[in-house]
Design a protein around this motif. Sequence first.
Motif, PDB file in Angstrom:
ATOM      1  N   ASP A 166      -2.007 -11.411   2.900  1.00 40.82           N
ATOM      2  CA  ASP A 166      -1.035 -12.023   3.814  1.00 40.82           C
ATOM      3  C   ASP A 166      -0.379 -13.220   3.119  1.00 40.82           C
TER       4      ASP A 166
ATOM      5  N   ASP B 233       7.286   3.291  -2.095  1.00 38.33           N
ATOM      6  CA  ASP B 233       6.630   4.591  -2.004  1.00 38.33           C
ATOM      7  C   ASP B 233       6.932   5.434  -3.239  1.00 38.33           C
TER       8      ASP B 233
ATOM      9  N   ASN C 198       5.376  -8.118   4.130  1.00 39.04           N
ATOM     10  CA  ASN C 198       5.084  -6.797   4.680  1.00 39.04           C
ATOM     11  C   ASN C 198       4.458  -5.867   3.651  1.00 39.04           C
ATOM     12  N   GLN C 199       5.032  -5.860   2.435  1.00 45.02           N
ATOM     13  CA  GLN C 199       4.538  -4.928   1.415  1.00 45.02           C
ATOM     14  C   GLN C 199       3.152  -5.327   0.905  1.00 45.02           C
TER      15      GLN C 199
ATOM     16  N   LYS D 184       0.919  -7.029   2.542  1.00 41.32           N
ATOM     17  CA  LYS D 184      -0.048  -6.845   3.626  1.00 41.32           C
ATOM     18  C   LYS D 184      -0.377  -5.373   3.830  1.00 41.32           C
ATOM     19  N   ASP D 185       0.660  -4.521   3.791  1.00 40.04           N
ATOM     20  CA  ASP D 185       0.448  -3.090   4.027  1.00 40.04           C
ATOM     21  C   ASP D 185      -0.266  -2.411   2.864  1.00 40.04           C
ATOM     22  N   ARG D 186       0.033  -2.821   1.631  1.00 35.59           N
ATOM     23  CA  ARG D 186      -0.470  -2.090   0.467  1.00 35.59           C
ATOM     24  C   ARG D 186      -1.680  -2.743  -0.201  1.00 35.59           C
TER      25      ARG D 186
ATOM     26  N   GLY E 185      10.487  -0.486   1.871  1.00 37.07           N
ATOM     27  CA  GLY E 185       9.205   0.139   1.561  1.00 37.07           C
ATOM     28  C   GLY E 185       9.346   1.518   0.953  1.00 37.07           C
TER      29      GLY E 185
ATOM     30  N   ASN F 230      -3.357  -5.610   1.464  1.00 38.26           N
ATOM     31  CA  ASN F 230      -4.063  -6.391   2.475  1.00 38.26           C
ATOM     32  C   ASN F 230      -4.061  -7.886   2.152  1.00 38.26           C
TER      33      ASN F 230
END
Length: 490
Positions: free
Chosen positions: A139, A287, A130-131, A133-135, A283, A137
């Motif tokens: 996978d 942050d 998740n981290q 992919k979100d931060r 997450g 990109n």
Amino acid sequence: MATERNGPETCVVLVETQLQAGGMGLGSVITQAVTHIAPAMGFLTGATFIASHAGSAVSLAYLIGFLISMSIGLTTVQLARHLPSAGGYFTYVSRTLNPRLGFLTAWLYFLYDPTAVAINLTILGFIWRNQLKDRLNIDFPWPVMVAIGIVFVTFFVYRGVKISARTMMVLAAIQVAILLAFALSGLLSPGPGGISATPLQEDPKYGIGGMAVGVVFAIFAFTGFEAVVPMAEETTNPRQNLPIAIVVSLLLMGVFYVVASYGLVIGWGTQTFDTTFAGKDAGAFMDLAQRLWGAGWVLLLVALLISAFAVGISAANASTRVLFSMGRGGALPKWLGDIHPTYRTPKNAVLLQTLITIIVAYGGGFLIGPDKLFFWLGIVITLGMIGVYGLGNLGVINYYLTERRDEFSWFWHLVIPLISTGAILVVGYQSLQGLSGIYSWAPWAVLGWLVLGIVILAYARARGHEDWLIKAGEVAFERQASSEEIPGTL
């Protein structure tokens, strides 16, 4: 390396065992406990849940949780002083209460360490995917992370306690250093509200009731100190070093959690913590790390990976020794008592542990999701360990009232066990509150597992397969180490 004095010469006591006697010194067993408590994993997955109930009083919740956990640890110490065995609580309860209760204690314990490797690797894979992919990109599928972790853990556990202990020491030092640096950065760059005593004070928005629930999660964060117990046969001076390791590991982790959580709340900002942090996932830590360190936030992911791999080694070390001890004594299939001729590790128990990890991680991860598996089994483990700790506490009382009557202390052998038993019962009660969906099935799963254990005992009794009862409470024979065996133990 811890030693005992015997006249003018230094005496190191080892256990007569098929395992690698003397493979772990005091530093190694302390590390075994610390890595099982899992500093980074416990903090980065647990602090948000504590905050969702206790608000900004996260450090206070950890402090109270530490005091309660220490009472449980001090009770365990009373048995570790006299009953060195790879069987851990199986031996403790068999010897102090009854072998059949000892079997059921181990049966409940099997909900814990044998599954701990899987759930830590799956939640690691989930958070990493998740981290990244979100931060960034990127996978990175969680099943791949689990596979890497399984290979890593199996290799070190199979190769022996010396190499696994040294690896755990390095991993423990790195993850603790990263998290303490994170906390210090928060203190040096505080958020709205500045530096204050707020994290150590009750949050009026959540009250005492919320604090109590937060403490429940904090107590769970300290579980793992008992992972030193099954390593008794491979530890130098086990009657001395295991109790020290339990107490020291709890003290170290108590300081760590209070300091780390204090830096977290101050760094986030005491004025906004309640409304913007509580209830978030891992997450939120990333942050804050991005604000404090920029691209260095990825170090928290590194700490999480290190922690998951380290707790995997520690949990597998402990579980395989219990499986080995029960196989050796006949309570479980005899093949679990086989030892590798070179590495002196319980080879079949290690392979079984790896198989359990694969089944739980991929079976549970694909069935309900890696994140839900972590929290579902977290409830199961909590309820199971209440039975393990509770029976161990009763064993302490009975043991010192009977076999060790001349050493009986009202405070250490009655008051402390009763306090810790009361505390874990409160933990169990709070853990059952508000369960819904698949989580409501967790208590029934524990009950079903316990009933299955009783059925197995009844079947063994009906078939006359109870020779293991005679050996269940046996402890290992100790001897003085030779000069060739002393060097090289950490």
